[in-house]
Design an enzyme around this catalytic site. Structure first.
Site, PDB file in Angstrom:
ATOM      1  N   GLU A  62      41.868  28.440  37.415  1.00  0.00           N
ATOM      2  CA  GLU A  62      40.490  28.407  37.243  1.00  0.00           C
ATOM      3  C   GLU A  62      40.107  29.177  35.754  1.00  0.00           C
ATOM      4  O   GLU A  62      40.465  30.126  35.654  1.00  0.00           O
ATOM      5  CB  GLU A  62      39.594  28.338  38.480  1.00  0.00           C
ATOM      6  CG  GLU A  62      39.934  27.287  39.410  1.00  0.00           C
ATOM      7  CD  GLU A  62      39.224  27.623  40.813  1.00  0.00           C
ATOM      8  OE1 GLU A  62      38.913  26.712  41.363  1.00  0.00           O
ATOM      9  OE2 GLU A  62      38.941  28.764  41.041  1.00  0.00           O
TER      10      GLU A  62
ATOM     11  N   CYS B 212      35.268  33.547  31.696  1.00  0.00           N
ATOM     12  CA  CYS B 212      36.186  34.517  32.653  1.00  0.00           C
ATOM     13  C   CYS B 212      37.291  33.737  32.760  1.00  0.00           C
ATOM     14  O   CYS B 212      37.733  32.525  33.264  1.00  0.00           O
ATOM     15  CB  CYS B 212      35.216  34.486  34.061  1.00  0.00           C
ATOM     16  SG  CYS B 212      36.300  35.547  35.225  1.00  0.00           S
TER      17      CYS B 212
ATOM     18  N   CYS C  65      47.436  35.979  43.222  1.00  0.00           N
ATOM     19  CA  CYS C  65      47.569  37.345  42.910  1.00  0.00           C
ATOM     20  C   CYS C  65      48.316  38.105  43.879  1.00  0.00           C
ATOM     21  O   CYS C  65      48.230  37.845  45.122  1.00  0.00           O
ATOM     22  CB  CYS C  65      46.019  37.961  42.665  1.00  0.00           C
ATOM     23  SG  CYS C  65      46.097  39.931  42.143  1.00  0.00           S
TER      24      CYS C  65
ATOM     25  N   CYS D 260      43.810  42.347  47.491  1.00  0.00           N
ATOM     26  CA  CYS D 260      42.633  43.147  48.062  1.00  0.00           C
ATOM     27  C   CYS D 260      41.730  42.312  49.103  1.00  0.00           C
ATOM     28  O   CYS D 260      41.721  40.870  48.969  1.00  0.00           O
ATOM     29  CB  CYS D 260      41.678  43.336  46.647  1.00  0.00           C
ATOM     30  SG  CYS D 260      42.394  44.261  45.462  1.00  0.00           S
TER      31      CYS D 260
ATOM     32  N   CYS E 188      39.007  39.717  48.407  1.00  0.00           N
ATOM     33  CA  CYS E 188      39.042  38.759  47.211  1.00  0.00           C
ATOM     34  C   CYS E 188      40.058  37.619  47.933  1.00  0.00           C
ATOM     35  O   CYS E 188      41.198  37.504  48.524  1.00  0.00           O
ATOM     36  CB  CYS E 188      40.141  39.418  46.077  1.00  0.00           C
ATOM     37  SG  CYS E 188      40.294  38.366  44.812  1.00  0.00           S
TER      38      CYS E 188
ATOM     39  N   CYS F 234      32.706  35.988  41.347  1.00  0.00           N
ATOM     40  CA  CYS F 234      33.542  37.045  41.384  1.00  0.00           C
ATOM     41  C   CYS F 234      34.429  36.782  42.746  1.00  0.00           C
ATOM     42  O   CYS F 234      33.792  37.050  43.784  1.00  0.00           O
ATOM     43  CB  CYS F 234      32.985  38.497  41.093  1.00  0.00           C
ATOM     44  SG  CYS F 234      32.157  38.901  39.675  1.00  0.00           S
TER      45      CYS F 234
HETATM   46  N1  SAH Z   1      42.586  41.435  39.233  1.00  0.00           N
HETATM   47  C1  SAH Z   1      41.667  42.322  38.328  1.00  0.00           C
HETATM   48  C2  SAH Z   1      40.627  41.264  37.698  1.00  0.00           C
HETATM   49  C3  SAH Z   1      40.179  39.943  38.603  1.00  0.00           C
HETATM   50  S1  SAH Z   1      38.897  40.199  39.819  1.00  0.00           S
HETATM   51  C4  SAH Z   1      40.721  43.111  39.055  1.00  0.00           C
HETATM   52  O1  SAH Z   1      40.947  43.125  40.564  1.00  0.00           O
HETATM   53  O2  SAH Z   1      40.097  43.973  38.440  1.00  0.00           O
HETATM   54  C5  SAH Z   1      37.331  40.649  39.029  1.00  0.00           C
HETATM   55  C6  SAH Z   1      36.616  41.645  39.741  1.00  0.00           C
HETATM   56  O3  SAH Z   1      35.613  40.481  40.979  1.00  0.00           O
HETATM   57  C7  SAH Z   1      37.196  42.744  40.066  1.00  0.00           C
HETATM   58  O4  SAH Z   1      36.475  43.986  40.130  1.00  0.00           O
HETATM   59  C8  SAH Z   1      37.354  42.037  41.843  1.00  0.00           C
HETATM   60  O5  SAH Z   1      37.416  43.228  42.558  1.00  0.00           O
HETATM   61  C9  SAH Z   1      36.123  41.528  41.956  1.00  0.00           C
HETATM   62  N2  SAH Z   1      36.011  40.953  43.164  1.00  0.00           N
HETATM   63  C10 SAH Z   1      37.046  40.222  43.975  1.00  0.00           C
HETATM   64  N3  SAH Z   1      36.767  39.549  45.145  1.00  0.00           N
HETATM   65  C11 SAH Z   1      35.406  39.688  45.106  1.00  0.00           C
HETATM   66  C12 SAH Z   1      34.420  39.154  45.917  1.00  0.00           C
HETATM   67  N4  SAH Z   1      34.685  38.477  46.989  1.00  0.00           N
HETATM   68  N5  SAH Z   1      33.054  39.700  45.740  1.00  0.00           N
HETATM   69  C13 SAH Z   1      32.716  40.363  44.555  1.00  0.00           C
HETATM   70  N6  SAH Z   1      33.606  40.961  43.940  1.00  0.00           N
HETATM   71  C14 SAH Z   1      34.921  40.339  44.164  1.00  0.00           C
HETATM   72 FE1  SF4 Z   2      44.275  40.472  42.515  1.00  0.00          FE
HETATM   73 FE2  SF4 Z   2      41.770  39.879  43.622  1.00  0.00          FE
HETATM   74 FE3  SF4 Z   2      42.731  42.262  43.898  1.00  0.00          FE
HETATM   75 FE4  SF4 Z   2      42.094  41.524  41.442  1.00  0.00          FE
HETATM   76  S1  SF4 Z   2      40.371  41.917  43.148  1.00  0.00           S
HETATM   77  S2  SF4 Z   2      43.771  42.432  41.881  1.00  0.00           S
HETATM   78  S3  SF4 Z   2      42.722  39.199  41.476  1.00  0.00           S
HETATM   79  S4  SF4 Z   2      43.550  40.571  44.935  1.00  0.00           S
END
Ligand code: SAH
Ligand code: SF4
Length: 408
Positions: A121, A134, A141, A145, A148, A382
């Protein structure tokens, strides 16, 4: 090695592309994603030019692809007709296929794209003074996390430079903003509507520093002065903290850095960003200190997702300030209200809590705005990205696979 540490070390290692990207069914070679020199080499290899003129031809083709958004060789009018025809027999200027295009009530657009057998996406976020795309770097991934959605995807592969640049080209097509393009676009939007793509954030699906080479090559194309010509100051790469790759990112790409910090203690960060067990907060902040080009005019952004009762206390805010000052980092903080997704294990901190956290950081002289969630209604905010095919039930996937087989 215990079972737990074994599975952890597997989970946080960079992934190679697990399956080769399938060749195009038409057998043509995509010029998108190749450097100018690689295009010149391809012309020589195909017997279409001698090495010296090939460089000039490659430059012309480059301009058509990245400056004018042309996908049809016949329209490259400064090339001779025989060359244009020969090019069309061997090459293509590709685009990802648009599986679904959604527009949020706040104007955010999300495209579900498909290429090479996978879906991913890209999200466009229009603002009064800018338009930010974006961009995804991987399908899924590996890093899991806990807050996420993307991290819950099973299928993971690195996107190629062509697929990463392709997201930018596709957005430009859809926004109708190629110079002098009089063509209505497939979404009927024209440049005159003023929604122009001015900024790029590598914050879509995936961890860009686990796909370093392809991300670097793609961003070099995006920054090239004779093409898309986006300034590196308008591009931000976000990492969850792949410490050994951060210096290289600064040296070889040189864009703004955002770091997904999200917690200030080892216990909490270990839990919500498992990569922290491999590279902890001190290592991460030291890598930030060394990030080339970070200074007061170009600050590092610390992203901090606000999770109710997990990382959002006054003490957390004060510790965040202490860390930034102790490491003397030119930094700003971006507070991200948690965006929920089906089955997510957290809740977003209440507004008043987020405001209080922000006030504490601001009071210490560090900018800490709260990011307004965009595109929540189309799951484009995000951390909500996860391609539609992944959301289908096992039964539906099996049904579709059977259907495909029957069609063969
Ligand atoms: N993988 C990279 C970039 C993609 S995520 C990273 O983790 O930095 C972009 C941002 O969105 C990151 O700061 C991530 O931690 C945040 N993010 C992920 N899941 C989220 C959620 N459910 N609500 C708000 N921010 C989130
Ligand atoms: Fe991967 Fe989501 Fe963690 Fe970014 S926030 S490193 S996309 S699992």
């Amino acid at each position: 090695m215990t079972l737990e540490s074994l599975s952890l070390s597997l989970a946080v290692e960079p992934v190679p592309v697990p399956r080769a990207v399938p060749p195009r069914v038409d057998g043509l070679r995509d010029l998108v994603g190749l450097s100018r020199a690689a295009i010149a080499d391809a012309l020589v290899e195909a017997g279409l030019a001698e090495p010296k003129p090939a460089r000039m031809r490659a430059r012309q083709i480059w301009g058509w692809i990245y400056n004018r958004g042309v996908t049809d060789f016949a329209a490259m009018t400064d090339l001779g007709r025989p060359l244009r025809e020969a090019l069309a027999q061997r090459f293509v200027v590709g685009r990802p296929e648009v599986v679904q295009a959604l527009v949020s009530s706040d104007g955010t657009r999300k495209w579900l794209l498909r290429s090479g057998g996978v879906e991913y996406e890209a999200v466009f976020i229009p603002d009064a003074d800018r338009g930010t795309l974006c961009v995804s770097s991987q399908v899924g991934c590996t890093l899991n996390c806990r807050f996420c959605h993307t991290g819950t995807m099973k299928l993971v592969r690195n996107l190629t430079a062509a697929e990463i640049v392709g997201q930018v080209l596709l957005a430009r097509d859809a926004l109708g903003e190629w110079p002098q393009s009089a063509q209505p676009t497939f979404e009927g939007t024209r440049q005159s509507e003023g929604r122009l793509l001015t900024n790029i954030v590598m914050m879509g699906m995936g961890e860009p520093l686990y796909n370093f080479e392809q991300v670097r090559d793609a961003l070099r194309i995006v920054m090239d002065a004779e093409g898309l010509a986006l300034s590196r100051r308008r591009i931000t790469l976000s990492t969850s903290g792949v410490v050994p790759m951060m210096a290289r990112a600064g040296e070889e790409i040189g864009v703004n850095l955002a770091v997904s910090l999200h917690a200030v203690t080892k216990a909490v960060r270990d839990e919500i960003v498992p990569l922290n067990r491999k590279w902890g907060i001190p290592e991460l902040l030291e890598a930030c200190q060394r990030y080339p080009g970070a200074n007061n005019a170009r600050r590092i952004t610390f992203e901090y997702v606000m999770l109710d009762g997990v990382n959002d206390s006054d003490a957390d805010a004060r510790e965040l300030v202490r860390l930034i000052k102790a490491y003397r980092l030119p930094a700003k903080v971006n507070l991200i209200p948690f965006n929920p997704w089906p089955g997510s294990p957290y809740a977003c901190s209440p507004d008043a809590r987020i405001q209080r956290f922000s006030d504490i950081v601001f009071a210490a002289g560090i900018s800490a705005p709260v990011r307004t969630p965009r595109g929540r209604d189309i799951m484009a905010a995000c951390g909500q990205l996860k391609s539609a095919s992944e959301k289908l039930s096992r039964a539906e996937l099996d049904r579709r696979a059977a259907e495909k087989e029957a069609a063969w």
